[in-house]
Design an enzyme around this catalytic site. Sequence first.
Site, PDB file in Angstrom:
ATOM      1  N   ARG A   1      38.259  45.596  88.587  1.00  0.00           N
ATOM      2  CA  ARG A   1      39.688  45.683  88.955  1.00  0.00           C
ATOM      3  C   ARG A   1      40.511  46.333  87.841  1.00  0.00           C
ATOM      4  O   ARG A   1      41.507  47.005  88.100  1.00  0.00           O
ATOM      5  CB  ARG A   1      40.234  44.311  89.328  1.00  0.00           C
ATOM      6  CG  ARG A   1      39.519  43.729  90.550  1.00  0.00           C
ATOM      7  CD  ARG A   1      40.299  42.686  91.293  1.00  0.00           C
ATOM      8  NE  ARG A   1      39.399  41.922  92.149  1.00  0.00           N
ATOM      9  CZ  ARG A   1      38.942  42.322  93.339  1.00  0.00           C
ATOM     10  NH1 ARG A   1      39.317  43.495  93.834  1.00  0.00           N
ATOM     11  NH2 ARG A   1      38.117  41.561  94.040  1.00  0.00           N
TER      12      ARG A   1
ATOM     13  N   LYS B   1      35.437  41.183 100.020  1.00  0.00           N
ATOM     14  CA  LYS B   1      34.338  40.695  99.171  1.00  0.00           C
ATOM     15  C   LYS B   1      34.118  39.196  99.386  1.00  0.00           C
ATOM     16  O   LYS B   1      32.988  38.749  99.548  1.00  0.00           O
ATOM     17  CB  LYS B   1      34.673  40.998  97.698  1.00  0.00           C
ATOM     18  CG  LYS B   1      33.607  40.586  96.713  1.00  0.00           C
ATOM     19  CD  LYS B   1      33.739  41.353  95.426  1.00  0.00           C
ATOM     20  CE  LYS B   1      34.793  40.790  94.498  1.00  0.00           C
ATOM     21  NZ  LYS B   1      34.456  39.462  93.929  1.00  0.00           N
TER      22      LYS B   1
ATOM     23  N   ARG C   1      31.394  33.210  81.576  1.00  0.00           N
ATOM     24  CA  ARG C   1      32.431  32.586  82.416  1.00  0.00           C
ATOM     25  C   ARG C   1      32.175  31.090  82.621  1.00  0.00           C
ATOM     26  O   ARG C   1      31.030  30.643  82.639  1.00  0.00           O
ATOM     27  CB  ARG C   1      32.522  33.323  83.761  1.00  0.00           C
ATOM     28  CG  ARG C   1      32.969  34.774  83.545  1.00  0.00           C
ATOM     29  CD  ARG C   1      33.108  35.522  84.828  1.00  0.00           C
ATOM     30  NE  ARG C   1      34.202  35.011  85.646  1.00  0.00           N
ATOM     31  CZ  ARG C   1      34.444  35.415  86.881  1.00  0.00           C
ATOM     32  NH1 ARG C   1      33.676  36.322  87.448  1.00  0.00           N
ATOM     33  NH2 ARG C   1      35.457  34.927  87.547  1.00  0.00           N
TER      34      ARG C   1
ATOM     35  N   LYS D   1      38.344  35.723  84.197  1.00  0.00           N
ATOM     36  CA  LYS D   1      37.798  36.573  85.264  1.00  0.00           C
ATOM     37  C   LYS D   1      36.707  37.469  84.663  1.00  0.00           C
ATOM     38  O   LYS D   1      36.210  37.198  83.576  1.00  0.00           O
ATOM     39  CB  LYS D   1      38.930  37.381  85.914  1.00  0.00           C
ATOM     40  CG  LYS D   1      39.944  36.511  86.646  1.00  0.00           C
ATOM     41  CD  LYS D   1      39.323  35.823  87.837  1.00  0.00           C
ATOM     42  CE  LYS D   1      40.303  34.923  88.555  1.00  0.00           C
ATOM     43  NZ  LYS D   1      39.651  34.123  89.604  1.00  0.00           N
TER      44      LYS D   1
ATOM     45  N   GLY E   1      30.726  36.110  90.031  1.00  0.00           N
ATOM     46  CA  GLY E   1      31.121  34.709  89.873  1.00  0.00           C
ATOM     47  C   GLY E   1      31.061  33.964  91.195  1.00  0.00           C
ATOM     48  O   GLY E   1      30.669  32.785  91.242  1.00  0.00           O
TER      49      GLY E   1
ATOM     50  N   ASP F   1      43.799  38.175  92.205  1.00  0.00           N
ATOM     51  CA  ASP F   1      43.015  39.372  91.881  1.00  0.00           C
ATOM     52  C   ASP F   1      43.864  40.637  91.850  1.00  0.00           C
ATOM     53  O   ASP F   1      43.385  41.704  91.443  1.00  0.00           O
ATOM     54  CB  ASP F   1      41.878  39.546  92.902  1.00  0.00           C
ATOM     55  CG  ASP F   1      40.828  38.447  92.753  1.00  0.00           C
ATOM     56  OD1 ASP F   1      40.766  37.808  91.677  1.00  0.00           O
ATOM     57  OD2 ASP F   1      40.075  38.219  93.716  1.00  0.00           O
TER      58      ASP F   1
ATOM     59  N   ARG G   1      41.659  39.412  81.755  1.00  0.00           N
ATOM     60  CA  ARG G   1      42.487  40.473  82.345  1.00  0.00           C
ATOM     61  C   ARG G   1      43.889  40.559  81.756  1.00  0.00           C
ATOM     62  O   ARG G   1      44.533  41.601  81.889  1.00  0.00           O
ATOM     63  CB  ARG G   1      42.550  40.308  83.874  1.00  0.00           C
ATOM     64  CG  ARG G   1      41.237  40.671  84.528  1.00  0.00           C
ATOM     65  CD  ARG G   1      41.243  40.544  86.034  1.00  0.00           C
ATOM     66  NE  ARG G   1      39.969  41.038  86.566  1.00  0.00           N
ATOM     67  CZ  ARG G   1      39.484  40.751  87.766  1.00  0.00           C
ATOM     68  NH1 ARG G   1      40.179  39.983  88.580  1.00  0.00           N
ATOM     69  NH2 ARG G   1      38.327  41.248  88.155  1.00  0.00           N
TER      70      ARG G   1
END
Length: 471
Positions: free
Chosen positions: A429, A61, A163, A383, A134, A356, A387
């Site tokens: 994720r 990505k 964010r 994120k 982002g 990540d 998370r």
Amino acid sequence: MALYGTRALLYQAIPERQSWTSFRKAGVQSCPASMGNKMDGSYTISPGSGLRGKITVAGDKSISHRALMLGGLAAGQTRIEGLLPGEDPQSTAHCLRALGAEVSEIKESGVRVQGTASGSFCEPQQVLDMGNSGTTMRLMLGILAAQPGLFCALTGDASLRSRPMQRVAAPLRQMGALIWGREGGSKAPLALVGQPLQPIHYASPVASAQVKSAVLLAGLFCEGWTSVTEPVRSRDHTERMLAAFGAEVQVEGTTASVRGPVRLSGQSLRVPGDISSAAFWLVAASIVPDSELLLLNVGINPTRTGILDVLAEMGADIAIEDARLSGGEPVADLRVRTAALQACTIGGELIPRLIDEIPILAVAACCAAGRTVIRDAAELRVKESDRLTTMARELRRLGARIEEQPDGLTIEGGHPLQGADVESHGDHRVAMSLAIAALVAQGRTQLADGQCAAVSYPRFWEELERLQGRE
Ligand code: S3P
């Protein structure tokens, strides 16, 4: 001082197959499950037999965004193979088209970008919608802020609008950028009017590739050297790719610099598989009994391989096969087999190299003997979701013993998981990590909002079904 460019990337001969630990030491640069997608985006997952087969994971990505952006800035045509056809790179492509770059339909087989030749973007007619991405918003801010006279309004989905953008807007303002936004100019929607910018030497308080890249991309339009020093080195795809497109780039310790102004030239690129996507299969095959997977063409850039270091320390059985260099990035095939995992401690300088992958490492830790401690990871709170909170809350619903700390997680592993209703909180994720946890939970797990996996891995669900022999 390292000068980035394909010739500077020396790659020593290595045996065809070896463990991750010996590979790293060698000093190379660094009963089938059932699943269903309901119309509302929820998925039902039940445990099954081992995962087996070969898989070509989705394109990286981070590299996909950069390939599109630099292609859009360059003079001439850029051809990109293996580009991630996920929602995030689609957001980048959409912005570049609105600015006058020609970007063909995104297909893994090949994408063509007809660049605008640095600095000749047209003013977009509409607000630029960057969806959930982002990376698109932060990197494009650096580029757009440096286009004199160009007015742009930037927005995104609810997650992106929450964010922090100050981390990028602040250094850009030091360079002379005019950027406005909600909450004192720190949150999207943002508006800017491009200005001629001055180069700076920026000491970033966070190890963030997005901050570093935004400043370096703005530096392409300045007169002289622009540099960013980070507390710990973050992923270096921007530095590598800028060099490949013809920019003068220097890297010394944790400082990366670029000399402007630059005329980038279109290139032919091949995007490697994303180690952040491979991570789900590395953990899945490690924890689901009787599994063996071969992951093909995975990027093993040393700024991204923290997951391999940690899994090796936890006792995972992962072999590196056919390591090679592809388009300026190291890649390899990774073979992973089921193994008994042990707890470990994750923190410090390792964090930016696996930022990540922490959600899926939390799943690995639930299946590892002993207490795993993850610290120094407060960045996870900003994120696509928070998370630390979302993973602790959802894994607890599956019966995990997991405690949230201000900057990490503490996980008592080795306690069986139970199927339950869980949700992704719109975070790709988190969705994929919970799906893998569900493979080792007793009974059925219902995952709400699992379709957001398409942000970074459009074929995730299809591949999971295939690897379980359910095609
Ligand atoms: C990215 C950098 C990382 C990472 C994100 C992609 C990039 O974020 O978490 O998914 O492509 O530069 P930070 O730079 O904010 O750490």
